[in-house]
Design a protein around this motif. Sequence first.
Motif, short mmCIF file in Angstrom:
data_model
loop_
_atom_site.label_atom_id
_atom_site.label_comp_id
_atom_site.label_asym_id
_atom_site.label_seq_id
_atom_site.Cartn_x
_atom_site.Cartn_y
_atom_site.Cartn_z
N THR A 264 0.80 -1.24 0.00
CA THR A 264 0.00 0.00 0.00
C THR A 264 0.82 1.27 0.00
O THR A 264 0.32 2.34 -0.39
CB THR A 264 -0.93 0.02 1.23
OG1 THR A 264 -0.14 -0.10 2.43
CG2 THR A 264 -1.94 -1.11 1.16
N GLN A 266 4.54 1.39 -0.85
CA GLN A 266 5.82 1.37 -1.55
C GLN A 266 5.60 1.20 -3.05
O GLN A 266 5.00 0.21 -3.48
CB GLN A 266 6.70 0.24 -1.00
CG GLN A 266 8.16 0.35 -1.39
CD GLN A 266 9.04 -0.39 -0.40
OE1 GLN A 266 8.96 -0.17 0.80
NE2 GLN A 266 9.86 -1.28 -0.90
N ASP A 267 6.07 2.16 -3.82
CA ASP A 267 5.91 2.11 -5.27
C ASP A 267 6.62 0.88 -5.85
O ASP A 267 7.77 0.60 -5.50
CB ASP A 267 6.49 3.37 -5.92
CG ASP A 267 5.68 4.61 -5.57
OD1 ASP A 267 4.49 4.45 -5.24
OD2 ASP A 267 6.24 5.73 -5.62
N GLY A 268 5.94 0.19 -6.70
CA GLY A 268 6.53 -0.96 -7.37
C GLY A 268 6.56 -2.23 -6.55
O GLY A 268 7.08 -3.25 -7.01
N TYR A 269 6.01 -2.16 -5.33
CA TYR A 269 5.99 -3.37 -4.49
C TYR A 269 4.72 -4.14 -4.81
O TYR A 269 3.61 -3.71 -4.50
CB TYR A 269 6.05 -3.01 -3.02
CG TYR A 269 6.46 -4.16 -2.12
CD1 TYR A 269 7.81 -4.41 -1.87
CD2 TYR A 269 5.52 -5.01 -1.55
CE1 TYR A 269 8.20 -5.47 -1.07
CE2 TYR A 269 5.90 -6.07 -0.75
CZ TYR A 269 7.24 -6.30 -0.51
OH TYR A 269 7.63 -7.36 0.28
N THR A 270 4.87 -5.30 -5.41
CA THR A 270 3.74 -6.09 -5.87
C THR A 270 3.67 -7.42 -5.11
O THR A 270 4.54 -7.74 -4.31
CB THR A 270 3.88 -6.39 -7.37
OG1 THR A 270 5.05 -7.21 -7.57
CG2 THR A 270 4.03 -5.09 -8.17
N THR A 273 6.73 -9.31 -5.78
CA THR A 273 7.87 -8.85 -4.99
C THR A 273 7.78 -9.39 -3.57
O THR A 273 8.78 -9.85 -2.99
CB THR A 273 7.89 -7.31 -4.94
OG1 THR A 273 7.82 -6.78 -6.25
CG2 THR A 273 9.17 -6.82 -4.27
#
Length: 441
Positions: A264, A266-270, A273
Amino acid sequence: MTSKTPLALLPLVLFLVLFVGSGLWYQSHDVDYAFYQISAPVAILPAIALAILLGKGVLNKRIETFINGVGDNTITTMVLIYLLAGAFASVAKAVGGVDATVNFGLSVVPPSLVLPGIFVIAAFVATSMGTSMGTIAAIAPIAIGVAGTADLPMLLTVGTVIGGAMFGDNLSIISDTTIAATRTQGCDMRDKFKMNFKIALPAAILTLLWLYFQSSSAQITGPLDYDLIRVLPYVAVLGLAVAGVNVMLVLFSGIILAGGIGLTMQDGYTLATWSKDIYSGYSSMQEILILSLFIGGLGALMKAQGGLDWLVSAIEKISHFFGAKPGSTRAGELSISASVALTNLCTANNTVSILINGSVAKDISTRYNVDPRRSASLLDIFSCVTQGVLPYGAQILLASSLAKVSPLSLVGYVQYSWLLGVFALLSILFRWPKVGAKLAK
């Protein structure tokens, strides 16, 4: 009935000779991390083969004894906890938990309390992460920079980081030393935490007082960014563990909470990841996981062949020689402490020393009426004390390499570890703290 014989301990001696001998050889050739060039799970393989050869009876029966030891309920539980602990530490660090904790702590520390502040930050991070090595790797570079800009003694500053890291490693409920100590002795992590804390707190207070008087007018320059919500997984795990929630549920909750923060915030945290971070945590526990399985099997073979019974008898004779009363609890506690400390000197690994001595300590505690919470606490404390001042141990080697100082010169500046050893001995001599109510059966 199996006869007591020292021959059954030859496999353990072989393991120590291979592990320590290879370390000494690499050290003589100036190889970095000499005692970690030949991994323990590999060095133990010839010892397992020897233990099987020394056994009597049908070969398949001896192998079955080894497999039963590997699959022991205590070992299996320990392995599952290792995996979850590794996953939590990996995910929490990946979403910025370590950086946020360190930066927040340094931002609120007054200049006159820089050294005590570094100790407290290292202690909290190590308690939350469950690893002294990870703590030193994260905080030592910052502390070294602070020492350089604030004109603080480098050895004292780095020794402060090691002391705080060992404090947290000793207390953390997700530390592999805590997991090994509590599972081998059959007690709850919360009870062991309380016992350890009562002994560690006086040592920590004296250390903080000493560091306060050693501090100068140090200044921490530069803005330090942090987001307090990223510290939440550590706080939640610590709180739930102390509250007595099942450790597997605690760690699983920590993984979910840390992953949720990453997804929610961190950009790019999927999800992919997150999955990779969890698996990376599993992988980080591979060595200690494999070693735990092999130690369980080796211990079962040595016990079946009478080696552990002989070792317990030998320890009893030595304690009696030095004046300890037969059957006294104090003699049992001293025996447990001495055996794990000496093993740690040989292996340069506190978790390995606990695993090796787990069965012996359990047997001694039964014979000498030592409470399981007490034996687990002493196993953890004396292994961490030894590891914290060992010049060829991973913690001091890592810190000294980062600070570019001699490992031997650094040993005398880890005040906390020395003080913890003193207070642990005093706790044995004066039978303090009181254990309290017996464990539920």
